[in-house]
Design a protein around this motif. Structure first.
Motif, mmCIF file in Angstrom:
data_model
loop_
_atom_site.group_PDB
_atom_site.id
_atom_site.type_symbol
_atom_site.label_atom_id
_atom_site.label_comp_id
_atom_site.label_asym_id
_atom_site.label_seq_id
_atom_site.Cartn_x
_atom_site.Cartn_y
_atom_site.Cartn_z
ATOM 1 N N ASN A 179 0.829 -1.210 0.000
ATOM 2 C CA ASN A 179 0.000 0.000 0.000
ATOM 3 C C ASN A 179 0.864 1.262 0.000
ATOM 4 O O ASN A 179 0.594 2.215 -0.732
ATOM 5 N N SER A 180 1.914 1.276 0.846
ATOM 6 C CA SER A 180 2.736 2.493 0.928
ATOM 7 C C SER A 180 3.513 2.702 -0.374
ATOM 8 O O SER A 180 3.669 3.841 -0.836
ATOM 9 N N SER B 222 2.498 1.690 -3.377
ATOM 10 C CA SER B 222 1.522 2.087 -4.406
ATOM 11 C C SER B 222 1.190 3.561 -4.268
ATOM 12 O O SER B 222 1.115 4.297 -5.254
ATOM 13 N N THR B 223 0.974 4.022 -3.017
ATOM 14 C CA THR B 223 0.619 5.428 -2.791
ATOM 15 C C THR B 223 1.762 6.334 -3.235
ATOM 16 O O THR B 223 1.540 7.355 -3.897
ATOM 17 N N THR B 224 3.003 5.960 -2.859
ATOM 18 C CA THR B 224 4.155 6.793 -3.238
ATOM 19 C C THR B 224 4.280 6.836 -4.756
ATOM 20 O O THR B 224 4.501 7.900 -5.349
ATOM 21 N N HIS B 225 4.085 5.681 -5.396
ATOM 22 C CA HIS B 225 4.207 5.644 -6.859
ATOM 23 C C HIS B 225 3.132 6.510 -7.517
ATOM 24 O O HIS B 225 3.392 7.255 -8.465
ATOM 25 N N GLU B 226 1.933 6.447 -6.974
ATOM 26 C CA GLU B 226 0.823 7.230 -7.541
ATOM 27 C C GLU B 226 1.114 8.733 -7.417
ATOM 28 O O GLU B 226 0.885 9.501 -8.348
ATOM 29 N N LEU B 227 1.654 9.120 -6.242
ATOM 30 C CA LEU B 227 1.995 10.536 -6.033
ATOM 31 C C LEU B 227 3.031 11.000 -7.058
ATOM 32 O O LEU B 227 2.884 12.058 -7.678
ATOM 33 N N LYS C 173 1.480 11.277 -10.503
ATOM 34 C CA LYS C 173 0.498 12.335 -10.738
ATOM 35 C C LYS C 173 1.085 13.728 -10.570
ATOM 36 O O LYS C 173 0.642 14.676 -11.187
#
Ligand code: SF4
Length: 429
Positions: free
Chosen positions: A19-20, A22-27, A30
């Motif tokens: 999860n962490s 994925s969130t970092t990658h998404e940030l 984007k």
């Protein structure tokens, strides 16, 4: 019969890691332009792909095998299992979660484990106390340090996980490689008995061949890093450490280095530096701040300081001979294991370490060294001053020493790091 969710719940911190990441990658995807932090973007993509597959395998019920980072993950490819790097989980959750993993350090500390042992192990020890992990077995060498040897019995004595230990000798010479090769084979066979599988050494050979290809790419990449300015951003260092300890032996690791090499070649041709201008070239012969890896980007952009190498990426092993007999194969595996990052430096006398540092300082045109002395790495406590004198006498460059806890910001904060390095850099200009 446990269902898929119950099976997946044997590795809850791995889900947290997924999860962490994925969130970092998404940030990154984007917010930042394509040129922003490419090594983090590429590294996360490749590690995420492996972690996703591992979580799926856990849900299907495959055995969960914890391993010390000093036990090469590609050697575990002889089994159908979910390999979990104990130190990798502690450090990379520490790096990616806003509050780090301090809760788990405190849990194990309150249980009675000494505070001055390695935070790389304390994270997963605390998580195990909370039953967030359920290992079927754990495998470790007797390396790289006393802290490892004193911490791993916790898993056997308190948690009752089968613990398999490969005895690594101290001297780095022919008879040691033979002995450790036998230890590797015996420990893999023992692990197979515990998890009810016959080791498939042919499958492992394929993973070793893939890692031989990775080594060739690394050699090309490190040749490019000798250029001024360095064509690789500082963030590459913690990400390549993650690749080494989490995804060695997978096609994702090969892809990570192919993509990084491509990027470095382009920057090299255009004499580009990630931070704009390279003002100081530094080598960190030990570790970076895993409690906050944003320091890497700050150094690139604010101080123009390149981190050319750190402990996890300046050891390049010989290629393993995979075509000969099994003894030759395990001999090569042992030699690689004993030259592994942190194992090589910590498990032999300090002279080769000093020699390596002097050679690297010259080959990579370093302006300075920054030596991070972790509270847990007691086997290295006497070395920094010797290295500082050697670098001064042989190369004429200075070294800054910073005491810290590599995974716990409460000992030396990020601000303290920035202040010390800023003052040090002023003395170089
Ligand atoms: S050498 Fe230091 S950082 Fe590495 S496992 Fe041992 S105590 Fe931890």
């Amino acid at each position: 019969m446990p269902n898929k969710t119950e099976m997946g719940n044997r590795i809850i911190p791995y889900q947290m890691l997924l999860n962490s990441m994925s969130t970092t990658h998404e940030l990154i995807d984007k917010i930042l332009p394509d040129s922003g932090l490419p090594s983090l973007r590429i590294g996360l993509e490749e590690v995420l792909s492996v972690v996703r597959k591992d979580i799926e395998k856990a849900r299907e019920g495959l055995p969960i095998v914890g391993y010390h980072f000093a036990f090469q993950p590609e050697y575990l490819k002889c089994f159908d299992c979910v390999p979990i790097c104990i130190e990798g989980v502690s450090f990379f959750l520490g790096a990616l979660l806003l509050s780090g993993v301090e809760t788990y350090y405190d849990l194990i500390g309150n249980w009675g484990h000494p505070f001055h042992t390695c935070s790389a192990q304390k994270g997963v020890m605390g998580m195990s106390l909370e039953d967030l992990f359920k290992f079927d077995a754990i495998i470790t060498p007797t390396a790289p340090c006393d802290s490892t040897c004193a911490s791993y019995p916790f898993f056997k004595l308190q948690k009752k996980y089968p613990l398999i230990i490969a005895d690594m000798p101290f001297l780095h010479e022919e008879k040691s490689y033979k002995y450790y090769g036998e230890q590797l084979k015996l420990s893999l066979e023992e692990l197979g008995k515990v998890i009810g599988q016959e080791p498939d050494f042919e499958k492992m050979r394929n993973a070793l061949e893939l890692e031989n290809d990775v080594t060739k790419l690394k050699m090309e990449l490190f040749d490019l890093i000798k250029a001024v300015p360095s064509p690789i951003e500082n963030m590459f260092n913690p990400i390549s450490a993650a690749a080494t300890i989490f995804i060695s032996g997978t096609s994702e690791n090969l892809s990570f280095y192919q993509r990084m090499l491509e990027l470095a070649k382009n920057r090299y041709k255009n004499k580009e530096h990630h931070g704009g201008e390279e003002r100081v070239r530094s080598i960190w012969p030990y570790m970076l701040t895993f409690f906050d890896i944003s320091l890497c980007e700050w150094l690139d952009r604010e101080l123009g300081m390149s981190i050319l190498l750190d402990i996890f990426n300046y050891n390049l092993s010989d290629l393993i001979d995979t075509k000969s007999d099994s003894d030759t194969l395990f001999y090569g595996m042992a030699k690689k294991a004993m030259g592994w990052p942190m194992v090589k430096q910590s498990s032999e006398f300090y002279y080769p370490f000093l020699d390596d540092c002097i050679r690297m300082a010259k080959d990579f045109s370093a302006d300075c060294f920054i030596y991070t002395q972790s509270i847990a790495c007691k086997q290295f406590g006497a070395v920094p001053q010797l290295l500082r004198e050697a670098l001064h006498d042989e190369v004429g460059i200075p070294m800054l020493i910073i005491d810290f806890d590599v995974g716990d910001a409460r000992m030396t904060s990020l601000k303290a790091f920035k202040d010390k390095i800023t003052m040090f850099v002023q003395t170089l200009m």
